[in-house]
Design a protein around this motif. Sequence first.
Motif, mmCIF file in Angstrom:
data_model
loop_
_atom_site.group_PDB
_atom_site.id
_atom_site.type_symbol
_atom_site.label_atom_id
_atom_site.label_comp_id
_atom_site.label_asym_id
_atom_site.label_seq_id
_atom_site.Cartn_x
_atom_site.Cartn_y
_atom_site.Cartn_z
ATOM 1 N N HIS A 50 0.825 -1.214 0.000
ATOM 2 C CA HIS A 50 0.000 0.000 0.000
ATOM 3 C C HIS A 50 0.859 1.263 0.000
ATOM 4 N N ALA A 51 2.000 1.181 0.675
ATOM 5 C CA ALA A 51 2.856 2.376 0.788
ATOM 6 C C ALA A 51 3.388 2.825 -0.571
ATOM 7 N N ILE A 52 3.552 1.883 -1.496
ATOM 8 C CA ILE A 52 4.092 2.251 -2.813
ATOM 9 C C ILE A 52 3.203 3.317 -3.448
ATOM 10 N N LEU A 53 1.885 3.151 -3.262
ATOM 11 C CA LEU A 53 0.948 4.126 -3.835
ATOM 12 C C LEU A 53 0.504 5.152 -2.792
ATOM 13 N N ASN A 54 1.233 5.221 -1.702
ATOM 14 C CA ASN A 54 0.899 6.139 -0.612
ATOM 15 C C ASN A 54 -0.537 5.932 -0.133
ATOM 16 N N LEU A 55 -0.915 4.664 0.000
ATOM 17 C CA LEU A 55 -2.290 4.323 0.382
ATOM 18 C C LEU A 55 -2.354 3.595 1.720
ATOM 19 N N VAL A 56 -1.387 3.834 2.594
ATOM 20 C CA VAL A 56 -1.424 3.169 3.894
ATOM 21 C C VAL A 56 -2.645 3.698 4.659
ATOM 22 N N PRO A 57 -3.530 2.781 5.097
ATOM 23 C CA PRO A 57 -4.751 3.258 5.752
ATOM 24 C C PRO A 57 -4.469 3.819 7.151
ATOM 25 N N SER A 58 -5.303 4.753 7.564
ATOM 26 C CA SER A 58 -5.235 5.298 8.912
ATOM 27 C C SER A 58 -5.483 4.156 9.909
ATOM 28 N N PRO A 59 -4.843 4.114 11.056
ATOM 29 C CA PRO A 59 -3.927 5.100 11.640
ATOM 30 C C PRO A 59 -2.459 4.886 11.236
ATOM 31 N N GLY A 60 -2.261 4.315 10.049
ATOM 32 C CA GLY A 60 -0.883 4.075 9.604
ATOM 33 C C GLY A 60 -0.241 5.340 9.065
ATOM 34 N N LYS A 61 1.066 5.413 9.217
ATOM 35 C CA LYS A 61 1.797 6.579 8.712
ATOM 36 C C LYS A 61 3.174 6.129 8.237
ATOM 37 N N ILE A 62 3.546 6.630 7.063
ATOM 38 C CA ILE A 62 4.904 6.350 6.580
ATOM 39 C C ILE A 62 5.821 7.307 7.330
ATOM 40 N N VAL A 63 6.662 6.771 8.182
ATOM 41 C CA VAL A 63 7.457 7.653 9.038
ATOM 42 C C VAL A 63 8.830 7.976 8.454
ATOM 43 N N ARG A 64 9.306 7.117 7.562
ATOM 44 C CA ARG A 64 10.612 7.343 6.958
ATOM 45 C C ARG A 64 10.667 6.650 5.619
ATOM 46 N N GLY A 65 11.570 7.111 4.785
ATOM 47 C CA GLY A 65 11.875 6.361 3.583
ATOM 48 C C GLY A 65 11.478 7.049 2.291
ATOM 49 N N GLU A 66 11.886 6.413 1.208
ATOM 50 C CA GLU A 66 11.613 6.938 -0.126
ATOM 51 C C GLU A 66 11.034 5.825 -0.983
ATOM 52 N N VAL A 67 10.126 6.205 -1.875
ATOM 53 C CA VAL A 67 9.589 5.266 -2.860
ATOM 54 C C VAL A 67 9.868 5.876 -4.232
ATOM 55 N N LEU A 68 11.020 5.564 -4.778
ATOM 56 C CA LEU A 68 11.405 6.173 -6.044
ATOM 57 C C LEU A 68 10.853 5.343 -7.195
ATOM 58 N N PHE A 69 10.021 6.003 -8.024
ATOM 59 C CA PHE A 69 9.456 5.355 -9.200
ATOM 60 C C PHE A 69 9.986 6.115 -10.402
ATOM 61 N N GLU A 70 10.763 5.455 -11.213
ATOM 62 C CA GLU A 70 11.490 6.114 -12.303
ATOM 63 C C GLU A 70 12.212 7.357 -11.786
ATOM 64 N N GLY A 71 12.768 7.212 -10.593
ATOM 65 C CA GLY A 71 13.589 8.279 -10.026
ATOM 66 C C GLY A 71 12.841 9.342 -9.235
ATOM 67 N N ARG A 72 11.482 9.342 -9.309
ATOM 68 C CA ARG A 72 10.709 10.349 -8.563
ATOM 69 C C ARG A 72 10.187 9.757 -7.268
ATOM 70 N N ASP A 73 10.298 10.503 -6.170
ATOM 71 C CA ASP A 73 9.797 10.005 -4.891
ATOM 72 C C ASP A 73 8.278 10.174 -4.825
ATOM 73 N N LEU A 74 7.561 9.050 -4.916
ATOM 74 C CA LEU A 74 6.091 9.105 -4.938
ATOM 75 C C LEU A 74 5.524 9.676 -3.644
ATOM 76 N N LEU A 75 6.290 9.556 -2.557
ATOM 77 C CA LEU A 75 5.780 10.041 -1.273
ATOM 78 C C LEU A 75 5.781 11.569 -1.213
ATOM 79 N N LYS A 76 6.459 12.185 -2.168
ATOM 80 C CA LYS A 76 6.523 13.654 -2.157
ATOM 81 C C LYS A 76 5.542 14.281 -3.157
ATOM 82 N N LEU A 77 4.804 13.450 -3.888
ATOM 83 C CA LEU A 77 3.900 14.001 -4.901
ATOM 84 C C LEU A 77 2.629 14.564 -4.255
ATOM 85 N N THR A 78 2.018 15.529 -4.947
ATOM 86 C CA THR A 78 0.737 16.053 -4.468
ATOM 87 C C THR A 78 -0.353 15.030 -4.805
ATOM 88 N N LYS A 79 -1.526 15.225 -4.225
ATOM 89 C CA LYS A 79 -2.656 14.317 -4.489
ATOM 90 C C LYS A 79 -2.959 14.265 -5.988
#
Length: 325
Positions: A50-79
């Motif tokens: 789920h974290a790959i698509l930034n879809l971790v359900p509440s009360p989950g939170k990605i606390v650290r790390g990067e998910v680079l897809f073709e070099g772009r960090d998906l965790l930093k993208l806007t909705k």
Amino acid sequence: MLLDVKNLSIYYYTLAGTVRAVENVTFGIEKKEWVTFVGESGSGKSTVAHAILNLVPSPGKIVRGEVLFEGRDLLKLTKEEMKNIRGKEISMVFQDPMTSLDPLRKVGDQIVEAMSEHGVDEKEAWKKAKELLKRVNLPEDRLGYYPHQLSGGQRQRISIAIAMAFEPKLLIADEPTTALDVIVQDSIMDLIDKLKEEEGTSIMFVTHDISLAVERSDKIAVMYAGKLMEFGSVDQITENPLHPYTKALLSSVPDLWSEKNIKAIPGYPPDLRTPPTGCRFHPRCPLFRDRASLKGVCDAVEPAFIEYEKGHYVACHTYGGAPNE
Ligand SMILES: Nc1ncnc2c1ncn2[C@@H]1O[C@H](COP(=O)(O)OP(=O)(O)OP(=O)(O)O)[C@@H](O)[C@H]1O
Ligand SMILES: [Mg+2]
């Protein structure tokens, strides 16, 4: 590298405490590569998926790390930016197809809507929907059915058809065949394989059944209690498993690993609110139990995830210069 996940940690903040569900997980998926995640229930496979698509359900939170897809960090993208990735560049298929299907609407309308959301005009979308049904071996008239009029296997084919609509670069499939009988399971696996072969799609597949993993994958990732314990090619993992947990998993499969009796892994996975210190597997580890030299090491120091041989990674002190090894 298509997907490059680095030092991913995910916690669930529950009223009963913080569940350290995924800790410091690092792996990569190349183009047209099938990587299967295996591990017991609760080991964090779905949470990573789920974290790959930034879809971790509440009360989950990605606390650290990067998910680079073709070099772009998906965790930093806007909705908005993420919307263009989800369903188009990266698709997800769930264990229960009803997670993604609307029970009140005909499947054709749902497939067409999924495409319209990404700007395909309606006429074109209907044409594509018919083609997709053919690709997943379903008759065209199923477009006029409601999900409940289909069998479980047919529903899963529909959700794969939707996932395939844009020829995604990555398909994430979280236990897509667990609820199905073996024959249907096999045909779903064939479909995913076809997508990989024909479109060059990379596959991140999640299962607790390591024998399923062995058949079609290129690589296997072994998770235990929120940690990635071992990662390597299918040959490396099955012919030269390094981690005691991987060995235990393999020996729990009939015919695959040994002629000996199937062995269950003694003990239980830990409570991830208070994971064991050092290596999370040490309380169940036969090496730790039997070797005095490992006391004060495995139960005290977290093992690093090292590259033992090319492309074959392991987190175990017995491969990382522990005493008397
Ligand atoms: N919504 C939630 N709230 C609190 N804890 C959660 C939640 N979802 C998962 N967890 C915890 O996170 C850990 C990892 O769960 P996850 O569902 O990722 O495991 P899994 O490997 O997919 O298991 P399974 O094979 O049963 O699907 C578990 O300890 C689980 O209890
Ligand atoms: Mg799961």
